[in-house]
Design a protein around this motif. Structure first.
Motif, PDB file in Angstrom:
ATOM      1  N   ILE A  54      57.229  -4.076  99.298  1.00  0.00           N
ATOM      2  CA  ILE A  54      58.668  -3.795  99.374  1.00  0.00           C
ATOM      3  C   ILE A  54      58.928  -2.312  99.106  1.00  0.00           C
ATOM      4  O   ILE A  54      59.738  -1.676  99.792  1.00  0.00           O
ATOM      5  CB  ILE A  54      59.441  -4.675  98.370  1.00  0.00           C
ATOM      6  N   THR A  55      58.242  -1.756  98.121  1.00  0.00           N
ATOM      7  CA  THR A  55      58.409  -0.334  97.790  1.00  0.00           C
ATOM      8  C   THR A  55      57.988   0.548  98.965  1.00  0.00           C
ATOM      9  O   THR A  55      58.692   1.505  99.323  1.00  0.00           O
ATOM     10  CB  THR A  55      57.581   0.033  96.548  1.00  0.00           C
ATOM     11  N   LEU A  56      56.834   0.250  99.561  1.00  0.00           N
ATOM     12  CA  LEU A  56      56.357   1.030 100.707  1.00  0.00           C
ATOM     13  C   LEU A  56      57.312   0.916 101.893  1.00  0.00           C
ATOM     14  O   LEU A  56      57.614   1.907 102.566  1.00  0.00           O
ATOM     15  CB  LEU A  56      54.957   0.562 101.111  1.00  0.00           C
ATOM     16  N   ALA A  57      57.801  -0.297 102.139  1.00  0.00           N
ATOM     17  CA  ALA A  57      58.733  -0.514 103.248  1.00  0.00           C
ATOM     18  C   ALA A  57      60.025   0.259 103.015  1.00  0.00           C
ATOM     19  O   ALA A  57      60.575   0.872 103.934  1.00  0.00           O
ATOM     20  CB  ALA A  57      59.033  -2.006 103.407  1.00  0.00           C
ATOM     21  N   ALA A  58      60.514   0.258 101.774  1.00  0.00           N
ATOM     22  CA  ALA A  58      61.739   1.004 101.458  1.00  0.00           C
ATOM     23  C   ALA A  58      61.540   2.502 101.679  1.00  0.00           C
ATOM     24  O   ALA A  58      62.429   3.195 102.191  1.00  0.00           O
ATOM     25  CB  ALA A  58      62.155   0.729 100.015  1.00  0.00           C
ATOM     26  N   ALA A  59      60.363   3.004 101.295  1.00  0.00           N
ATOM     27  CA  ALA A  59      60.070   4.425 101.500  1.00  0.00           C
ATOM     28  C   ALA A  59      60.057   4.772 102.980  1.00  0.00           C
ATOM     29  O   ALA A  59      60.587   5.810 103.402  1.00  0.00           O
ATOM     30  CB  ALA A  59      58.729   4.775 100.857  1.00  0.00           C
ATOM     31  N   VAL A  60      59.452   3.889 103.770  1.00  0.00           N
ATOM     32  CA  VAL A  60      59.402   4.121 105.220  1.00  0.00           C
ATOM     33  C   VAL A  60      60.803   4.085 105.818  1.00  0.00           C
ATOM     34  O   VAL A  60      61.166   4.930 106.646  1.00  0.00           O
ATOM     35  CB  VAL A  60      58.505   3.061 105.896  1.00  0.00           C
ATOM     36  N   ILE A  61      61.617   3.119 105.388  1.00  0.00           N
ATOM     37  CA  ILE A  61      62.980   2.981 105.905  1.00  0.00           C
ATOM     38  C   ILE A  61      63.812   4.216 105.589  1.00  0.00           C
ATOM     39  O   ILE A  61      64.657   4.641 106.388  1.00  0.00           O
ATOM     40  CB  ILE A  61      63.646   1.713 105.325  1.00  0.00           C
ATOM     41  N   VAL A  62      63.566   4.827 104.427  1.00  0.00           N
ATOM     42  CA  VAL A  62      64.318   6.025 104.046  1.00  0.00           C
ATOM     43  C   VAL A  62      63.773   7.270 104.737  1.00  0.00           C
ATOM     44  O   VAL A  62      64.528   8.098 105.268  1.00  0.00           O
ATOM     45  CB  VAL A  62      64.287   6.214 102.509  1.00  0.00           C
ATOM     46  N   LEU A  63      62.455   7.433 104.735  1.00  0.00           N
ATOM     47  CA  LEU A  63      61.842   8.666 105.241  1.00  0.00           C
ATOM     48  C   LEU A  63      61.795   8.747 106.759  1.00  0.00           C
ATOM     49  O   LEU A  63      61.982   9.822 107.330  1.00  0.00           O
ATOM     50  CB  LEU A  63      60.422   8.804 104.685  1.00  0.00           C
ATOM     51  N   LEU A  64      61.544   7.615 107.408  1.00  0.00           N
ATOM     52  CA  LEU A  64      61.368   7.645 108.858  1.00  0.00           C
ATOM     53  C   LEU A  64      62.601   8.160 109.589  1.00  0.00           C
ATOM     54  O   LEU A  64      62.486   9.044 110.449  1.00  0.00           O
ATOM     55  CB  LEU A  64      60.973   6.246 109.369  1.00  0.00           C
ATOM     56  N   PRO A  65      63.820   7.664 109.274  1.00  0.00           N
ATOM     57  CA  PRO A  65      64.997   8.222 109.958  1.00  0.00           C
ATOM     58  C   PRO A  65      65.189   9.712 109.688  1.00  0.00           C
ATOM     59  O   PRO A  65      65.560  10.474 110.597  1.00  0.00           O
ATOM     60  CB  PRO A  65      66.159   7.396 109.392  1.00  0.00           C
ATOM     61  N   ALA A  66      64.938  10.134 108.450  1.00  0.00           N
ATOM     62  CA  ALA A  66      65.121  11.552 108.109  1.00  0.00           C
ATOM     63  C   ALA A  66      64.134  12.422 108.878  1.00  0.00           C
ATOM     64  O   ALA A  66      64.514  13.435 109.488  1.00  0.00           O
ATOM     65  CB  ALA A  66      64.956  11.752 106.607  1.00  0.00           C
ATOM     66  N   LEU A  67      62.860  12.043 108.848  1.00  0.00           N
ATOM     67  CA  LEU A  67      61.847  12.816 109.561  1.00  0.00           C
ATOM     68  C   LEU A  67      62.062  12.736 111.070  1.00  0.00           C
ATOM     69  O   LEU A  67      61.893  13.731 111.791  1.00  0.00           O
ATOM     70  CB  LEU A  67      60.447  12.305 109.199  1.00  0.00           C
ATOM     71  N   GLY A  68      62.454  11.550 111.539  1.00  0.00           N
ATOM     72  CA  GLY A  68      62.705  11.391 112.972  1.00  0.00           C
ATOM     73  C   GLY A  68      63.863  12.243 113.446  1.00  0.00           C
ATOM     74  O   GLY A  68      63.806  12.853 114.516  1.00  0.00           O
ATOM     75  N   THR A  69      64.927  12.303 112.636  1.00  0.00           N
ATOM     76  CA  THR A  69      66.080  13.130 112.996  1.00  0.00           C
ATOM     77  C   THR A  69      65.712  14.607 113.032  1.00  0.00           C
ATOM     78  O   THR A  69      66.106  15.343 113.946  1.00  0.00           O
ATOM     79  CB  THR A  69      67.233  12.899 111.997  1.00  0.00           C
ATOM     80  N   ALA A  70      64.937  15.059 112.029  1.00  0.00           N
ATOM     81  CA  ALA A  70      64.503  16.460 111.997  1.00  0.00           C
ATOM     82  C   ALA A  70      63.652  16.794 113.220  1.00  0.00           C
ATOM     83  O   ALA A  70      63.830  17.842 113.855  1.00  0.00           O
ATOM     84  CB  ALA A  70      63.723  16.735 110.712  1.00  0.00           C
ATOM     85  N   ALA A  71      62.731  15.886 113.557  1.00  0.00           N
ATOM     86  CA  ALA A  71      61.873  16.120 114.720  1.00  0.00           C
ATOM     87  C   ALA A  71      62.693  16.126 116.009  1.00  0.00           C
ATOM     88  O   ALA A  71      62.444  16.937 116.914  1.00  0.00           O
ATOM     89  CB  ALA A  71      60.789  15.043 114.789  1.00  0.00           C
TER      90      ALA A  71
END
Length: 332
Positions: A54-71
């Motif tokens: 759950i912790t790893l999934a939450a990190a991915v859910i938070v980081l992926l949109p941010a990194l994806g938007t920057a890219a």
């Protein structure tokens, strides 16, 4: 399993839509909704997972949109500068750059709202995010379904191959973009001709105000100069738009064979919108896409999406207006 029922329903509706006619934008939206609901159902299943998962999934859910938007912003800005350098400063060439700047503007608005702690500014930022989110969802549906549509290849023989025209270089020469369409049209023709049933290839395009001859004539000359049999070419030289390309070519085909089947060839970024127009104009055929330079694809795809978005402006502007109204009420 009940959590997956909504996704299954929309996948079923998507399948029915595809069977009825692949050339519908509603298919793209239904597929997008189905995938979104499936994703939500899978996220709901995480409640049963171990805490580390759950912790790893939450990190991915938070980081992926941010990194994806920057890219995404970096890619759009870089592509916009490439388009200006290679294609000039025409408005159509600025779309990827403007999209990147627009996303930066929304991010800046969000940051300002967090810093200032202003309710009206926060409502404005939230409204902008929701509008951008709605448009982004439709754009993702468009790109995803356009990709799936391009994978489909009809297996039956066709009577006609229509190649859609585009502008000429110097008013008389075929540019690389149009040459790509003609080469793909010839490829379709030759594959069927090898089976003993060569179709008629229709070059479709009228004469623009800055052109020395109709596009269809330059296209036919291009093919004949490279060994294509002239007796299998039909010139449609009245059209000025994609819709007219299809309507005037349809008249030629119906006159020759009322129960015709055809293939329409254009560039890959234009294929799905051309398919929507083919359905709208009653053309009985599938649309094939030809390769396009990678740097040209993003701006061209945004332009095609914008045209589809505006063709449904009553619904789309109505939804965006409703979101804006909610934002105004929240600010009061």
């Amino acid at each position: 399993m009940i959590a997956y029922a909504p996704a299954a329903l929309f996948f079923l509706l998507f399948g029915i839509g595809v069977v009825r006619d692949r050339r519908q934008f509603s298919n793209a939206v239904l597929l997008g909704i189905a995938v979104s609901l499936l994703s939500l159902a899978l996220l709901a299943e995480l409640r049963k997972a171990p805490s580390m998962v759950i912790t790893l999934a939450a990190a991915v859910i938070v980081l992926l949109p941010a990194l994806g938007t920057a890219a995404l912003v970096w890619f759009l800005l870089a592509n916009g500068l490439t388009m200006i350098r290679k294609e000039g400063r025409r408005p159509a060439n600025l779309l990827s750059l403007l999209a990147g700047l627009g996303i930066l503007g929304v991010i800046g608005l969000l940051v300002a709202a967090l810093i200032v702690h202003s309710r009206p500014l926060a409502a404005l930022a939230g409204t902008a995010v929701l509008v951008v989110g709605y448009i982004s969802f439709l754009f993702t549906c468009f790109v995803g379904y356009a990709f799936l549509y391009s994978r489909h290849r009809p297996r039956r023989d066709v009577d006609f191959v229509i190649v859609l025209g585009s502008g000429l270089i110097g008013g008389e020469r075929v540019p690389p973009l149009l040459a790509s369409r003609l080469n793909r049209g010839r490829e379709v023709y030759e594959k069927q001709a090898a089976r003993g049933n060569p179709p008629v290839l229709i070059t479709s395009g009228g004469q623009g105000p800055d052109e020395k001859l109709p596009e269809s004539h330059a296209m036919a000359d291009y093919l004949v100069e490279r060994g294509f049999p002239e007796e299998h070419i039909e010139r449609e030289d009245r059209s000025r738009t994609t819709e007219e390309n299809l309507l005037f070519s349809k008249a030629i085909m119906e006159q020759a064979k009322p129960d015709y089947r055809c293939v329409v060839v254009t560039n890959n970024f234009h294929a799905f919108r051309a398919a929507l127009l083919a359905r709208q104009t009653g053309v009985n055929g599938h649309v094939f896409g030809s390769p396009t330079a990678r740097y040209y694809w993003p701006s061209a795809t945004i332009r095609e999406f914008a045209a589809i978005f505006l063709s449904h402006k009553l619904v789309n502007f109505g939804i965006c207006g409703f979101i804006a109204l909610c934002g105004v009420l929240a600010a009061l």
